[in-house]
Design an enzyme around this catalytic site. Structure first.
Site, PDB file in Angstrom:
ATOM      1  N   ASP A   1       2.321   7.955  -6.275  1.00 54.80           N
ATOM      2  CA  ASP A   1       4.199   7.398  -6.035  1.00 54.80           C
ATOM      3  C   ASP A   1       3.548   7.181  -4.985  1.00 54.80           C
ATOM      4  OD1 ASP A   1       6.199   7.783  -6.931  1.00 54.80           O
ATOM      5  OD2 ASP A   1       7.217   9.931  -6.233  1.00 54.80           O
ATOM      6  N   GLY A   2       4.883   5.964  -4.897  1.00 63.17           N
ATOM      7  CA  GLY A   2       4.993   5.681  -3.543  1.00 63.17           C
ATOM      8  C   GLY A   2       4.514   3.895  -3.289  1.00 63.17           C
TER       9      GLY A   2
ATOM     10  N   ASN B   1      10.305   4.763 -17.644  1.00 71.12           N
ATOM     11  CA  ASN B   1       9.462   3.878 -16.197  1.00 71.12           C
ATOM     12  C   ASN B   1      10.290   2.296 -17.139  1.00 71.12           C
ATOM     13  OD1 ASN B   1       7.283   4.914 -14.314  1.00 71.12           O
ATOM     14  ND2 ASN B   1       8.863   4.726 -14.009  1.00 71.12           N
TER      15      ASN B   1
ATOM     16  N   GLY C   1       5.674   1.356  -4.846  1.00 73.39           N
ATOM     17  CA  GLY C   1       6.768   0.388  -3.826  1.00 73.39           C
ATOM     18  C   GLY C   1       7.317   0.355  -2.638  1.00 73.39           C
TER      19      GLY C   1
HETATM   20  C1  FPP Z   1       4.935   5.115  -8.188  1.00 69.87           C
HETATM   21  O1  FPP Z   1       5.356   3.855  -8.016  1.00 69.87           O
HETATM   22  C2  FPP Z   1       4.410   4.502  -9.711  1.00 69.87           C
HETATM   23  C3  FPP Z   1       4.573   4.368 -10.987  1.00 69.87           C
HETATM   24  C4  FPP Z   1       6.107   3.772 -11.770  1.00 69.87           C
HETATM   25  C5  FPP Z   1       3.150   3.496 -11.681  1.00 69.87           C
HETATM   26  C6  FPP Z   1       1.572   3.516 -11.259  1.00 69.87           C
HETATM   27  C7  FPP Z   1       1.064   2.606 -11.838  1.00 69.87           C
HETATM   28  C8  FPP Z   1      -0.012   2.331 -10.530  1.00 69.87           C
HETATM   29  C9  FPP Z   1      -0.675   3.574  -9.777  1.00 69.87           C
HETATM   30  C10 FPP Z   1      -0.965   0.989 -11.244  1.00 69.87           C
HETATM   31  C11 FPP Z   1      -1.364   0.805 -12.301  1.00 69.87           C
HETATM   32  C12 FPP Z   1      -1.528   1.912 -12.949  1.00 69.87           C
HETATM   33  C13 FPP Z   1      -2.966   1.557 -13.831  1.00 69.87           C
HETATM   34  C14 FPP Z   1      -3.780   2.960 -14.796  1.00 69.87           C
HETATM   35  C15 FPP Z   1      -3.773  -0.066 -14.338  1.00 69.87           C
HETATM   36  P1  FPP Z   1       6.716   3.922  -7.348  1.00 69.87           P
HETATM   37  O2  FPP Z   1       6.634   2.296  -7.922  1.00 69.87           O
HETATM   38  O3  FPP Z   1       7.815   4.815  -8.174  1.00 69.87           O
HETATM   39  O4  FPP Z   1       7.005   3.378  -5.854  1.00 69.87           O
HETATM   40  P2  FPP Z   1       8.438   4.030  -4.807  1.00 69.87           P
HETATM   41  O5  FPP Z   1       8.544   5.361  -5.298  1.00 69.87           O
HETATM   42  O6  FPP Z   1       8.062   3.693  -3.882  1.00 69.87           O
HETATM   43  O7  FPP Z   1       9.500   2.715  -5.853  1.00 69.87           O
END
Ligand code: FPP
Length: 237
Positions: free
Chosen positions: A17-18, A65, A20
């Protein structure tokens, strides 16, 4: 704590997480965070392997998502495609078995084909097991499992009396994969977010404020150190 004093968990699961927030802090679009996050996935995989962890399960894309902005979803799907290519080479080199969990019927035909090829080519490897959760939600997984189980009851393959925890587990996407010993969630949120709810019944949870793009070997070691210090009593209660 010395490396040799650490109790290495067999199976580590991670809610990454995190991305963004990490990007926003740097005045960049959210997709920038995901790109960096993808690089961290590769590093974490290598470090886990080196430390002697046998199974690593990462939450890459949840059933929820899809509600994100279209560009973000598209970028993530592109990243998965790119990552699966790199993963193929790594799997062959390090004898790593790769499996994708989640409902793949929701994914593009191209991605599904890539997944099929990678799973098939790595099926006999046992050195290290990587599970990538894409279009995954625990409730969805359990409902899909329940539907198949009920169909098997109807056609006489199993009887309701035979149903127990092990039998139910065998219908899940994670059949044959031991339950996680340690679940790590980055970036300060303290939720399970529909991730492996059945499988995490007895797992130790570790939460860190570090955002996923900043996660590294040191952070992984901190989580394992916390896990080592936990008192896991006999009987897992
Ligand atoms: C959460 O961060 C992350 C995700 C929803 C996606 C996870 C994806 C990756 C780590 C990159 C690609 C993965 C692979 C396997 C190639 P968020 O967007 O919810 O962050 P936030 O909570 O700060 O908004």
């Amino acid at each position: 704590m010395n490396l040799e004093d650490l109790k290495i968990p067999t199976h580590v699961s991670i809610i990454m997480d995190g991305n963004g927030r990490w990007a926003k802090k740097r005045g960049m679009p959210r997709t920038f965070g995901h790109k960096r996050g993808a690089e961290v996935v590769m590093d974490t995989c290598r470090e886990s392997f080196k430390l002697g962890i046998k199974y690593l399960t990462i939450y890459a894309f949840s059933t929820e998502n899809w509600n994100r902005p279209e560009l973000e979803v598209r970028t993530l799907m592109t990243l998965f495609g790119r990552y699966l290519k790199i993963c193929y080479d790594e799997a062959m080199e390090n004898h790593m078995r790769v499996r994708v969990i989640g409902d793949r019927t929701g994914l593009s035909a191209e991605l599904r084909e890539q997944i099929r090829e990678l799973e098939e080519a790595s099926a006999d490897f046992t050195e290290f097991h990587l599970q990538i959760a894409i279009n995954y939600g625990s409730r969805d997984e359990m409902l899909r499992a329940m539907k198949r189980m009920m169909a098997d009851c109807k056609n006489g393959k199993i009887s309701p009396e035979e149903l127990d925890g092990a039998r139910f587990s065998s219908y899940l996407d994670t059949a044959d994969i031991p339950d996680p010993d340690l679940m790590i969630r980055t970036s300060g949120e303290l939720r399970l977010s529909n991730f492996l709810m059945w499988q995490h019944a007895y797992s130790e949870f570790y939460f860190t404020d570090t955002a996923w793009p900043d996660f590294n070997r040191e952070e992984l070691l901190k989580a394992i150190e916390a896990y080592t210090k936990r008192d896991r009593r006999y009987g897992r209660v």
